[in-house]
Write a protein that holds these residues in place. Structure first.
Motif, PDB file in Angstrom:
ATOM      1  N   VAL A 337       0.865  -1.170   0.000  1.00 40.91           N
ATOM      2  CA  VAL A 337       0.000   0.000   0.000  1.00 40.91           C
ATOM      3  C   VAL A 337       0.903   1.222   0.000  1.00 40.91           C
ATOM      4  O   VAL A 337       1.898   1.277   0.725  1.00 40.91           O
ATOM      5  N   ARG A 338       0.573   2.181  -0.842  1.00 41.21           N
ATOM      6  CA  ARG A 338       1.412   3.385  -0.983  1.00 41.21           C
ATOM      7  C   ARG A 338       0.597   4.623  -0.629  1.00 41.21           C
ATOM      8  O   ARG A 338      -0.601   4.717  -0.933  1.00 41.21           O
ATOM      9  N   LEU A 339       1.286   5.567  -0.038  1.00 41.16           N
ATOM     10  CA  LEU A 339       0.664   6.832   0.360  1.00 41.16           C
ATOM     11  C   LEU A 339       1.507   7.968  -0.196  1.00 41.16           C
ATOM     12  O   LEU A 339       2.735   7.941  -0.125  1.00 41.16           O
ATOM     13  N   LYS A 340       0.832   8.984  -0.724  1.00 38.60           N
ATOM     14  CA  LYS A 340       1.532  10.145  -1.259  1.00 38.60           C
ATOM     15  C   LYS A 340       0.806  11.408  -0.800  1.00 38.60           C
ATOM     16  O   LYS A 340      -0.405  11.534  -0.962  1.00 38.60           O
ATOM     17  N   VAL A 341       1.569  12.340  -0.211  1.00 35.37           N
ATOM     18  CA  VAL A 341       1.026  13.621   0.232  1.00 35.37           C
ATOM     19  C   VAL A 341       1.833  14.728  -0.429  1.00 35.37           C
ATOM     20  O   VAL A 341       3.071  14.734  -0.342  1.00 35.37           O
ATOM     21  N   THR A 342       1.178  15.652  -1.091  1.00 29.94           N
ATOM     22  CA  THR A 342       1.857  16.743  -1.803  1.00 29.94           C
ATOM     23  C   THR A 342       1.195  18.075  -1.469  1.00 29.94           C
ATOM     24  O   THR A 342       0.040  18.126  -1.036  1.00 29.94           O
ATOM     25  N   ASP A 343       1.958  19.151  -1.691  1.00 29.11           N
ATOM     26  CA  ASP A 343       1.394  20.492  -1.592  1.00 29.11           C
ATOM     27  C   ASP A 343       2.123  21.402  -2.572  1.00 29.11           C
ATOM     28  O   ASP A 343       3.181  21.054  -3.090  1.00 29.11           O
ATOM     29  N   ASP A 344       1.527  22.571  -2.836  1.00 35.02           N
ATOM     30  CA  ASP A 344       2.134  23.538  -3.763  1.00 35.02           C
ATOM     31  C   ASP A 344       2.676  24.757  -3.011  1.00 35.02           C
ATOM     32  O   ASP A 344       2.618  25.875  -3.520  1.00 35.02           O
ATOM     33  N   GLY A 345       3.206  24.489  -1.806  1.00 37.31           N
ATOM     34  CA  GLY A 345       3.683  25.582  -0.977  1.00 37.31           C
ATOM     35  C   GLY A 345       5.078  26.066  -1.329  1.00 37.31           C
ATOM     36  O   GLY A 345       5.590  25.835  -2.437  1.00 37.31           O
ATOM     37  N   ILE A 346       5.745  26.705  -0.361  1.00 38.51           N
ATOM     38  CA  ILE A 346       7.037  27.341  -0.612  1.00 38.51           C
ATOM     39  C   ILE A 346       8.180  26.344  -0.679  1.00 38.51           C
ATOM     40  O   ILE A 346       9.261  26.666  -1.156  1.00 38.51           O
ATOM     41  N   GLY A 347       7.953  25.109  -0.197  1.00 38.86           N
ATOM     42  CA  GLY A 347       8.999  24.099  -0.274  1.00 38.86           C
ATOM     43  C   GLY A 347      10.155  24.393   0.670  1.00 38.86           C
ATOM     44  O   GLY A 347      10.137  25.322   1.481  1.00 38.86           O
ATOM     45  N   LEU A 386       5.190   7.161   0.967  1.00 34.20           N
ATOM     46  CA  LEU A 386       5.340   6.079   1.933  1.00 34.20           C
ATOM     47  C   LEU A 386       4.849   4.785   1.293  1.00 34.20           C
ATOM     48  O   LEU A 386       3.782   4.764   0.668  1.00 34.20           O
ATOM     49  N   SER A 387       5.634   3.737   1.437  1.00 36.30           N
ATOM     50  CA  SER A 387       5.213   2.420   0.926  1.00 36.30           C
ATOM     51  C   SER A 387       5.416   1.391   2.027  1.00 36.30           C
ATOM     52  O   SER A 387       6.453   1.356   2.685  1.00 36.30           O
ATOM     53  N   LEU A 388       4.380   0.573   2.208  1.00 37.17           N
ATOM     54  CA  LEU A 388       4.400  -0.477   3.219  1.00 37.17           C
ATOM     55  C   LEU A 388       3.966  -1.792   2.574  1.00 37.17           C
ATOM     56  O   LEU A 388       2.962  -1.824   1.849  1.00 37.17           O
ATOM     57  N   HIS A 389       4.708  -2.835   2.823  1.00 38.56           N
ATOM     58  CA  HIS A 389       4.366  -4.155   2.283  1.00 38.56           C
ATOM     59  C   HIS A 389       3.204  -4.727   3.084  1.00 38.56           C
ATOM     60  O   HIS A 389       3.273  -4.859   4.301  1.00 38.56           O
ATOM     61  N   GLU A 390       2.148  -5.065   2.392  1.00 42.49           N
ATOM     62  CA  GLU A 390       0.952  -5.603   3.016  1.00 42.49           C
ATOM     63  C   GLU A 390       0.267  -6.489   1.988  1.00 42.49           C
ATOM     64  O   GLU A 390      -0.529  -6.031   1.172  1.00 42.49           O
TER      65      GLU A 390
END
Length: 391
Positions: A337-347, A386-390
């Motif tokens: 299962v993979r999780l991705k969180v992004t934003d368009d902020g200042i970095g 994030l990736s977790l083996h499940e």
């Protein structure tokens, strides 16, 4: 500067400019010559007219009784007539009357404004009609009336705008004070909630753990007393103390488990992640939540790690990213299962900095044998994967 004060300063400058324009027309009128004495008299009367119409009007006429207002206008009308007579009715002397029309609109109510404007127009007609004939006077009055109407309407609009701006500033101050009070109440409520929770925990410890410790102490005292006379009988209170110890330990574990209740208990992972995204959107950052693949049950440890990761990431987006948009994507595959969180902020040029508050998440991921990747550049937003083996 308050809107009222700003309006009065603008009105003072307008008064001065109009009087100067009237005097320019007087001294440049064709075929009119003034003696030095007349020039000095005209300048002196003009300065007096300006002083009364600005300083005295602002400080001693506004907000006073009707009698004072009428005295003010009487004095100004006499000065305007005296200037007109000294100028031999030359130039645009009628300009001197327009500031008085504006002051009338400020000092009087509706019918008072109408009456005063009519009186001003009548004085203007007399000043024109007496030296030039009544026919010319009537014609001049008909030309003067639109100017009077314009001045009255413009003055009323300026006053309304100043009142609206003053009311807006007052409301802004009230809102700021209410916001500060609300912040104080929130702190007080938080302190009260903390105190209540401390009291509840104290009662819980006293009623549960305190009970067991007291009972165990009694049994141990009995065992020690029996140990001197009959060691065999001392085993019974020791066994009871051991039983009470186990029961107390179970009670402690139950209390700790209640304090550490999982936010996912009884809820689907996708539901609580969508709720976190909705909270971020409610905070002003449009946050999209997407699910790819077919959702399936995961182990409690994996679900809690995914939840805490999204929670921490979106918290940092709200605190530090200065972003307008964010995204949370949860992807189910056959093996992981993979999780991705992004934003368009200042970095940031240090995406792996501990300051981001992800040390605890790294530890969780490592314990589960997963991978956590952070990427960011200044001005290019932030990305967490994030990736977790499940299986």
């Amino acid at each position: 500067m308050p809107p009222r004060r700003r309006l009065l300063q603008t009105a003072d400058w307008a008064f001065i400019v109009v009087v100067i324009a009237a005097y320019v027309s007087l001294f440049t009128a064709a075929g009119v010559a003034f003696t030095p004495v007349e020039v000095l008299a005209l300048v002196g009367l003009g300065l007096l007219y300006i002083g009364i119409g600005t300083y005295l009007f602002e400080n001693y006429v506004l907000g006073t009784a009707v009698r004072i207002r009428l005295l003010y206008f009487g004095a100004q009308f006499l000065l305007a007539i005296a200037i007109t007579l000294l100028a031999h009715f030359s130039g645009a002397f009628w300009l001197l009357l327009l500031p008085l029309v504006s002051h009338g609109a400020v000092l009087f109510e509706r019918w008072g404004v109408v009456t005063f404007s009519a009186l001003t127009t009548l004085i203007f007609g007399l000043l024109i009609g007496i030296p030039n004939g009544w026919q010319i006077g009537v014609t001049a009055v008909l030309s003067f009336v639109p100017g009077v109407v314009f001045v009255v309407i413009f003055t009323q609009m300026a006053m309304s705008e100043a009142r609206a701006r003053s009311e807006g500033e007052r409301l802004a101050r009230d809102l700021a004070e209410a916001h500060a009070a609300l912040a104080r109440y929130a702190v007080q409520a938080e302190e009260l909630a903390t105190a209540r929770e401390r009291n509840r925990l104290a009662r819980e410890i006293h009623d549960s753990l305190g009970h067991y410790l007291t009972a165990i102490n009694v049994q141990l005292e009995a065992a020690r007393a029996l140990a001197r006379e009959n060691p065999a009988q001392a085993l019974a209170p020791l066994e009871r103390a051991q039983t009470l110890t186990k029961e107390g330990l179970h009670e402690v574990r139950r209390s700790v488990a209640a304090l550490r209740a999982s936010p996912l208990e009884g809820k689907a992972l996708t539901t609580v992640l969508a709720a976190l995204a909705a909270e971020c959107s409610a905070a002003g950052i449009a946050t999209a939540f997407t699910v790819n693949g077919e959702p399936r049950p995961l182990s409690p440890q994996v679900e809690l790690t995914l939840y805490r990761t999204v929670q921490e990431a979106l918290t940092n987006v709200r605190k530090h990213a200065q972003a307008r948009h964010a995204g949370v994507t949860l992807t189910y595959t056959a093996q992981e299962v993979r999780l991705k969180v992004t934003d368009d902020g200042i970095g940031s040029d240090m995406p792996t900095s501990d300051g981001f508050g992800l040390v605890g998440l790294r530890e969780r991921v490592q314990l589960l044998g997963g991978e956590l990747r952070l990427a960011s550049e200044v001005g290019a937003g932030f990305e967490l994967e994030l990736s977790l083996h499940e299986g």
